[in-house]
Design a protein around this motif. Sequence first.
Motif, PDB file in Angstrom:
ATOM      1  N   LYS A  96      -1.349   5.926 -14.197  1.00 27.64           N
ATOM      2  CA  LYS A  96      -1.405   6.946 -15.433  1.00 27.64           C
ATOM      3  C   LYS A  96      -0.413   8.863 -14.620  1.00 27.64           C
ATOM      4  O   LYS A  96      -0.215   9.198 -14.268  1.00 27.64           O
ATOM      5  CB  LYS A  96      -2.054   7.710 -15.751  1.00 27.64           C
ATOM      6  N   LEU A  97      -1.443   8.763 -13.030  1.00 20.78           N
ATOM      7  CA  LEU A  97      -0.736   9.776 -12.111  1.00 20.78           C
ATOM      8  C   LEU A  97       0.608   9.344 -11.667  1.00 20.78           C
ATOM      9  O   LEU A  97       1.241  10.615 -11.830  1.00 20.78           O
ATOM     10  CB  LEU A  97      -1.580  10.301 -11.607  1.00 20.78           C
ATOM     11  N   GLY A  98       1.512   8.411 -12.215  1.00 23.36           N
ATOM     12  CA  GLY A  98       1.989   8.169 -11.178  1.00 23.36           C
ATOM     13  C   GLY A  98       2.941   7.485 -10.385  1.00 23.36           C
ATOM     14  O   GLY A  98       3.914   7.058 -10.032  1.00 23.36           O
ATOM     15  N   TRP A  99       1.307   6.884  -9.738  1.00 26.62           N
ATOM     16  CA  TRP A  99       1.670   6.051  -8.779  1.00 26.62           C
ATOM     17  C   TRP A  99       1.942   4.944  -9.281  1.00 26.62           C
ATOM     18  O   TRP A  99       0.668   4.181  -9.225  1.00 26.62           O
ATOM     19  CB  TRP A  99       0.217   6.097  -7.287  1.00 26.62           C
ATOM     20  N   GLU A 100       3.272   3.728  -8.922  1.00 28.13           N
ATOM     21  CA  GLU A 100       3.219   2.806  -9.525  1.00 28.13           C
ATOM     22  C   GLU A 100       2.498   1.789  -8.536  1.00 28.13           C
ATOM     23  O   GLU A 100       2.146   0.764  -9.449  1.00 28.13           O
ATOM     24  CB  GLU A 100       4.610   2.978  -9.253  1.00 28.13           C
ATOM     25  N   THR A 101       2.290   1.568  -7.774  1.00 21.72           N
ATOM     26  CA  THR A 101       1.520   0.739  -6.797  1.00 21.72           C
ATOM     27  C   THR A 101       1.117   0.991  -6.234  1.00 21.72           C
ATOM     28  O   THR A 101       0.463   1.500  -4.623  1.00 21.72           O
ATOM     29  CB  THR A 101       2.502  -0.255  -6.056  1.00 21.72           C
ATOM     30  N   PRO A 102      -0.176   1.149  -6.297  1.00 23.41           N
ATOM     31  CA  PRO A 102      -1.673   2.262  -6.137  1.00 23.41           C
ATOM     32  C   PRO A 102      -2.409   1.190  -5.191  1.00 23.41           C
ATOM     33  O   PRO A 102      -2.558  -0.382  -5.642  1.00 23.41           O
ATOM     34  CB  PRO A 102      -2.920   2.380  -7.415  1.00 23.41           C
ATOM     35  N   PRO A 103      -3.251   1.854  -4.587  1.00 26.38           N
ATOM     36  CA  PRO A 103      -3.638   0.430  -3.092  1.00 26.38           C
ATOM     37  C   PRO A 103      -4.822  -0.247  -3.675  1.00 26.38           C
ATOM     38  O   PRO A 103      -5.155   0.293  -4.762  1.00 26.38           O
ATOM     39  CB  PRO A 103      -4.198   1.605  -2.317  1.00 26.38           C
ATOM     40  N   ALA A 104      -4.871  -1.399  -3.106  1.00 29.22           N
ATOM     41  CA  ALA A 104      -5.901  -2.716  -3.704  1.00 29.22           C
ATOM     42  C   ALA A 104      -6.866  -2.358  -2.719  1.00 29.22           C
ATOM     43  O   ALA A 104      -7.559  -2.783  -1.391  1.00 29.22           O
ATOM     44  CB  ALA A 104      -5.156  -3.948  -3.296  1.00 29.22           C
ATOM     45  N   PHE A 105      -7.530  -1.327  -3.531  1.00 30.80           N
ATOM     46  CA  PHE A 105      -9.087  -0.505  -2.293  1.00 30.80           C
ATOM     47  C   PHE A 105      -9.862  -2.242  -2.032  1.00 30.80           C
ATOM     48  O   PHE A 105      -9.920  -1.634  -0.669  1.00 30.80           O
ATOM     49  CB  PHE A 105     -10.162   0.367  -3.416  1.00 30.80           C
ATOM     50  N   LEU A 106      -9.790  -3.280  -2.090  1.00 29.21           N
ATOM     51  CA  LEU A 106     -10.943  -4.417  -1.954  1.00 29.21           C
ATOM     52  C   LEU A 106     -10.261  -5.318  -1.387  1.00 29.21           C
ATOM     53  O   LEU A 106     -10.861  -6.534  -0.733  1.00 29.21           O
ATOM     54  CB  LEU A 106     -11.961  -4.520  -3.364  1.00 29.21           C
ATOM     55  N   GLY A 107      -9.008  -4.765  -1.224  1.00 29.90           N
ATOM     56  CA  GLY A 107      -7.965  -6.589  -1.167  1.00 29.90           C
ATOM     57  C   GLY A 107      -7.135  -5.068   0.784  1.00 29.90           C
ATOM     58  O   GLY A 107      -6.716  -6.596   1.124  1.00 29.90           O
ATOM     59  N   ASP A 108      -6.984  -5.042   0.843  1.00 28.93           N
ATOM     60  CA  ASP A 108      -6.471  -4.135   1.555  1.00 28.93           C
ATOM     61  C   ASP A 108      -7.596  -4.003   3.135  1.00 28.93           C
ATOM     62  O   ASP A 108      -8.498  -3.551   2.672  1.00 28.93           O
ATOM     63  CB  ASP A 108      -5.935  -3.123   1.686  1.00 28.93           C
ATOM     64  N   ASN A 128      -8.088  -3.741  -8.502  1.00 29.21           N
ATOM     65  CA  ASN A 128      -7.185  -3.805  -8.493  1.00 29.21           C
ATOM     66  C   ASN A 128      -6.211  -5.515  -9.294  1.00 29.21           C
ATOM     67  O   ASN A 128      -6.691  -6.180  -8.153  1.00 29.21           O
ATOM     68  CB  ASN A 128      -6.599  -3.938  -6.862  1.00 29.21           C
ATOM     69  N   PRO A 129      -5.798  -4.585 -10.278  1.00 22.68           N
ATOM     70  CA  PRO A 129      -5.211  -4.076 -11.559  1.00 22.68           C
ATOM     71  C   PRO A 129      -5.952  -3.006 -12.024  1.00 22.68           C
ATOM     72  O   PRO A 129      -5.651  -1.889 -12.316  1.00 22.68           O
ATOM     73  CB  PRO A 129      -3.773  -3.894 -11.340  1.00 22.68           C
ATOM     74  N   GLN A 187       3.993 -13.470 -13.281  1.00 24.23           N
ATOM     75  CA  GLN A 187       3.439 -13.805 -14.805  1.00 24.23           C
ATOM     76  C   GLN A 187       3.641 -15.293 -14.718  1.00 24.23           C
ATOM     77  O   GLN A 187       2.861 -16.198 -15.979  1.00 24.23           O
ATOM     78  CB  GLN A 187       4.708 -13.613 -16.334  1.00 24.23           C
ATOM     79  N   GLY A 188       3.600 -16.433 -13.797  1.00 27.51           N
ATOM     80  CA  GLY A 188       3.578 -17.539 -13.745  1.00 27.51           C
ATOM     81  C   GLY A 188       1.856 -17.662 -13.447  1.00 27.51           C
ATOM     82  O   GLY A 188       1.441 -19.000 -14.544  1.00 27.51           O
ATOM     83  N   ILE A 189       1.704 -17.836 -12.408  1.00 23.43           N
ATOM     84  CA  ILE A 189       0.445 -18.231 -12.296  1.00 23.43           C
ATOM     85  C   ILE A 189      -0.715 -16.771 -11.476  1.00 23.43           C
ATOM     86  O   ILE A 189      -0.020 -16.739 -10.580  1.00 23.43           O
ATOM     87  CB  ILE A 189       0.688 -19.764 -11.303  1.00 23.43           C
ATOM     88  N   PHE A 190      -2.466 -17.157 -11.734  1.00 18.99           N
ATOM     89  CA  PHE A 190      -2.804 -16.491 -10.967  1.00 18.99           C
ATOM     90  C   PHE A 190      -3.733 -17.607  -9.932  1.00 18.99           C
ATOM     91  O   PHE A 190      -4.688 -18.289 -10.667  1.00 18.99           O
ATOM     92  CB  PHE A 190      -3.994 -15.839 -11.904  1.00 18.99           C
ATOM     93  N   LEU A 191      -3.663 -17.317  -8.763  1.00 23.40           N
ATOM     94  CA  LEU A 191      -4.376 -17.952  -7.461  1.00 23.40           C
ATOM     95  C   LEU A 191      -5.472 -17.416  -6.857  1.00 23.40           C
ATOM     96  O   LEU A 191      -5.158 -16.433  -6.788  1.00 23.40           O
ATOM     97  CB  LEU A 191      -3.515 -18.815  -6.855  1.00 23.40           C
ATOM     98  N   ARG A 192      -6.400 -17.354  -7.870  1.00 22.35           N
ATOM     99  CA  ARG A 192      -7.505 -17.212  -6.197  1.00 22.35           C
ATOM    100  C   ARG A 192      -7.645 -17.178  -4.653  1.00 22.35           C
ATOM    101  O   ARG A 192      -7.342 -18.102  -4.325  1.00 22.35           O
ATOM    102  CB  ARG A 192      -9.093 -17.230  -7.086  1.00 22.35           C
ATOM    103  N   ALA A 193      -8.299 -16.121  -4.028  1.00 18.87           N
ATOM    104  CA  ALA A 193      -7.925 -15.870  -3.150  1.00 18.87           C
ATOM    105  C   ALA A 193      -9.113 -16.807  -2.184  1.00 18.87           C
ATOM    106  O   ALA A 193     -10.285 -15.736  -1.339  1.00 18.87           O
ATOM    107  CB  ALA A 193      -7.854 -15.103  -1.836  1.00 18.87           C
ATOM    108  N   ASP A 194     -10.276 -17.558  -3.248  1.00 18.38           N
ATOM    109  CA  ASP A 194     -11.212 -18.737  -3.006  1.00 18.38           C
ATOM    110  C   ASP A 194     -11.031 -20.168  -2.680  1.00 18.38           C
ATOM    111  O   ASP A 194     -10.849 -20.414  -2.539  1.00 18.38           O
ATOM    112  CB  ASP A 194     -12.022 -18.209  -3.565  1.00 18.38           C
ATOM    113  N   SER A 195     -12.053 -20.382  -1.459  1.00 17.48           N
ATOM    114  CA  SER A 195     -11.959 -21.149  -0.260  1.00 17.48           C
ATOM    115  C   SER A 195     -11.606 -22.546  -1.203  1.00 17.48           C
ATOM    116  O   SER A 195     -10.974 -23.521  -1.111  1.00 17.48           O
ATOM    117  CB  SER A 195     -12.910 -21.524   1.082  1.00 17.48           C
ATOM    118  N   PHE A 238       1.199 -14.162  -9.906  1.00 19.14           N
ATOM    119  CA  PHE A 238       0.390 -12.616 -10.681  1.00 19.14           C
ATOM    120  C   PHE A 238      -0.264 -12.289  -8.889  1.00 19.14           C
ATOM    121  O   PHE A 238      -1.174 -12.498  -8.151  1.00 19.14           O
ATOM    122  CB  PHE A 238      -1.020 -12.743 -11.157  1.00 19.14           C
ATOM    123  N   PRO A 239       0.618 -10.757  -8.543  1.00 20.79           N
ATOM    124  CA  PRO A 239      -0.163  -9.833  -7.310  1.00 20.79           C
ATOM    125  C   PRO A 239      -1.665 -10.378  -7.709  1.00 20.79           C
ATOM    126  O   PRO A 239      -2.336  -8.955  -7.648  1.00 20.79           O
ATOM    127  CB  PRO A 239       0.306  -9.234  -7.161  1.00 20.79           C
TER     128      PRO A 239
END
Lengths: 302, 422, 326
Positions: free
Chosen positions: C171-183, C160-161, B184-192, B238-239
């Motif tokens: 909602k279906l119960g998968w707590e950390t669903p994949p980051a489709f565009l980040g992985d 995501n998210p 909850q602290g900070i949201f950092l972007r992944a932008d150069s 924030f992840p």
Amino acid sequence: MSSTGATPPVLAPPRKRAGQGSRRVRPWYMSAVLHGSLVVATIIAIFPVFWIGISSFKPRDEIINSPTLNVWPDNWTWSNYSDVISANDYEFLHWFGNSALIAVLTTIVGVFLSATAGYALSRYRFPGYRTALNSFLVTQMFPAAIIIVPIYQIITSLNLIDSQLGLLLAYSTVAVPFCTWMLKGYFDTIPISLEEAGRIDGLTPFGTFWRIVMPLSTPGLAVTCFYTFITAWNEVAFANIILLSPDKYTLPVGLRTYVFQFDQAWEKLTAGAMLVTIPAVLVFLFAQRYLVSGLTRGGVKG
Amino acid sequence: MKRTRFRAIALALVATVVVAAAIVASAAARTHATTITYWNTMNDEETVTVKSLISQFTSQTGINVEIVQVPFDQRDAKFTTASQAGKGPDVMRAEIADVANWGSKGFLSDITAKVTAKDKADFLPAAFAYYNYAGKVWGLPQAPDALTIFYNKALFKKAGIKPTALPKTLPALSQTCAKFPAKQGIFLRADSYWVQPWVWGYGGGLINPATKQILIANKQSVAGMDAYKSLFSAKCAFPNKDFSNDYGNAQTAFKNGQVAMIVNGPWSTADILQGPAFKSSSNLGVLVIPKGPGGKQGSPVGGNGFVIGKGTSDFEASWKFISFMTSGTAQAAFAAKNNLLPSRKSSYALPAVKSNRLIGAFLPQMNVATARPVLPQGGQIYSDFGPNVQKILNGQATAKSGLATVAAAWKLKLFPDYTIVK
Amino acid sequence: MTTTDKTLPAPGLRGRGGPSLGERLRRSFGRWWFAYAMLLPVFVVMGLLVFYPLGRGIYYSFTNADQYNALNPLQPSTYKWIGIDNYTRILKSQEFRDVLGFTAIWTFVNVFFHFTLGLALALALNRTLKFRGTYRMLLLVPWAVPSFISAFAWRFMFNNPYGFLDQFLIKLGWETPPAFLGDPTWAKFAVITTNVWLGVPFMMVALLGGLQAIDSDLLDAAAVDGANAWQRFWSVTLPGLRPVAATVILLGLIWTFNMFNVIYLVTGGGPGTSTQILATYAYQNAFDFKLYGVATAYGVIILSILLVFSQFYRYTVKRMGEETWS
């Protein structure tokens, strides 16, 4: 290789559409599987579009503020549609007219050119046949993003920049090679015997093409027409570069202006997308009745 | 039967064509007073302000302005190809990196003679610098901007951070973040572009045209990148796993009070203030991006302005237009309605601007912001910078190797005669 | 389906004997004038708008043309011939090879699903079925939406998210669903899914058209002979579909190889460069910098790959008994 025309004319019995006039009653569980899988496929096909559609009835902050799953709008609104249509003195209607004009013209020109070319490539093994066939294929292989610059330069030197004729030309070069190959494939499925019969009846080569082959190829022509129409209707890369005055913009170009530097006017993009999709679906509804084989309309009896 | 159907289709097609042609033709018939074309790349809220300014301009001078909306990411392609074909607009809204680029290719009209000394002194130097290239002036700045840290005052109070104890160094910023619950602290972007303040803060840099050096791979830049990365992956951050959508996600998280700090620019305040957490605008705080451990501080100056196309049909009319659009009146309007920073020093004394708390809060940031080098290739560094920063933050590359790749790419494609500083 | 030759006799005269080149040309023209006449308009337009720029592009690929020394009528052209430098630079890079690898995976996986799903749907829709028209219309809708808007829609759905898919999975119960565009791996899945969704309707419609041409008498005859549904499909339907299917698959492969929009708008080639395909990589690496020489070199490399591949494809299909390219 070439037939010498010595084959006696064949009396072709009327052909039935595959799947019709069928013999067995389908068992109930097969029906269930069939309908079940079609329903699943339809849901997958429709869902993103449904999502776009439902978003078009939400005000902006509901679309972009929502951190949770929120399908149905809390504040249903029609204002996105009215905003998109009435912006700038109903500019949207100009875009619509431009798109309709370009799409229809591209379809007519594209299908006609590719039908004649596809027919020639299907029936005649003339010298240079292989080169012609390959060259059409080659035009598909150069990535559009790279070929757009030279095409732009040619259109500029012909002084067709910012003109719908220039756009028509650009679209024809994109659509015709593809449609020629497609139509050739469809023409290949029509037996030669019918044309030979026609020839014996005294038709010119063009006559057999126009009166015998074309009517029998309605499914192929329908697919090609629809493909060309949709490509011209939804195309944005060439139109963006060639059309410079806003009163010449086509719909996709106009909608693209809702994508800004850091974000998008998603509520307007979704409303615009719906307005653009509906005519395309209507065109398909019109074209799909021609997806019926022309062969059922009675073969040529010789 | 078949015949009539074919005929019917043909008729329908012809009818469509005729109707469409009529619509198009009617649109084409327009009266022509003095009309100049202006290609606009602003978003829809700013465009509303532009339109009201244009009607003011027209009633004052009698010059008609035809506004053409151009998508921002297409502006370079469209302006370049149109200029090469001789069909460019009279006035164009250019991003700062565009000016040197287009000026060097001969697409712009030289306005050096028109800009008075008084004007030159009035424009903010950091903003105006981008419009000078090769000894000439090519345009006027409309709205400069710089990245800053926005914070949620209520969340800060809840975490026990006093308004007098706001972080003044980047390490202190990381400590402040740690005071918040996880994520909850900070949201950092992944932008150069967003990483640059850290790179500069730790003493690194991008390029130095004066000494012909590429600095992005040197030790200090790597240190800055590592610092950014550790804050990016910290528990309090924030992840951010979705790099395609992270601009929107940062906004959403911040607007909904899920995160206490984000890094963004003045253009985003209109959006932020629509969020549930900022219904009362006084809850939005602005924090200058802190100094690095070595005392250096930086935030990239960006912004947009107006240029006149080389093939303009009416230079005088175009000049009047861009003067008006960068005058105090216009800047007050943009400030009041869109929270855009004025580019003229004198505008900051105008009542509309002075009463805007947020603009006042931005000034300290603008004063320590870093201008990028004014080069034709200035905007093109991000094509390689961006993906490699993503790889670094994703764990696919270390800061050292990632930045080394960037430096090598810049040397190869943009600055062949520069040296890479290790 | 038919065993007779599929070609027509040449309209007009027939020649014979050992003639000179001029005579042969004239005679060849006399024999095939109709074919040439039908192809002429197309070739004029193609020649002007495609072959000529293509030729120029190939020329540029051997030069160091860029935005400062070429193609700007307002400034002098000072680009130089540099031989194969552009090509060696591109082909030596490891990143190029990685991108080429993903491009191949991207192309084959996409077309595989386009064809199988499109064929399955076409077969289902080819029967008498209640609501068939409705199904057909709805299944066509992905094709009808402008693709840049669909690409944005999928990008938001994969978010995501906050996107629909992740929220639904939570909602279906998968707590950390994949980051489709980040992985890097999931991103590949995401772009392929988007492109399959976009491409199936076209395949379905094209194959539906092709199914119409299959003589149902043959199917009936096969049924009478005791063939079950699978055998009928394999020995009557599929061969009958071959001309159309072979064509749309080849075109689909070429088209998918160069598909720019989906990658560019959904992931921008990211994260990093994990979803770059050759077309977008060329754009980012060369076209964005207006390095025209390098960009056209990429174009020629892509063209060569596809040409070689299409020849290979032709041989394979020919060996399967298809006369389309004989």
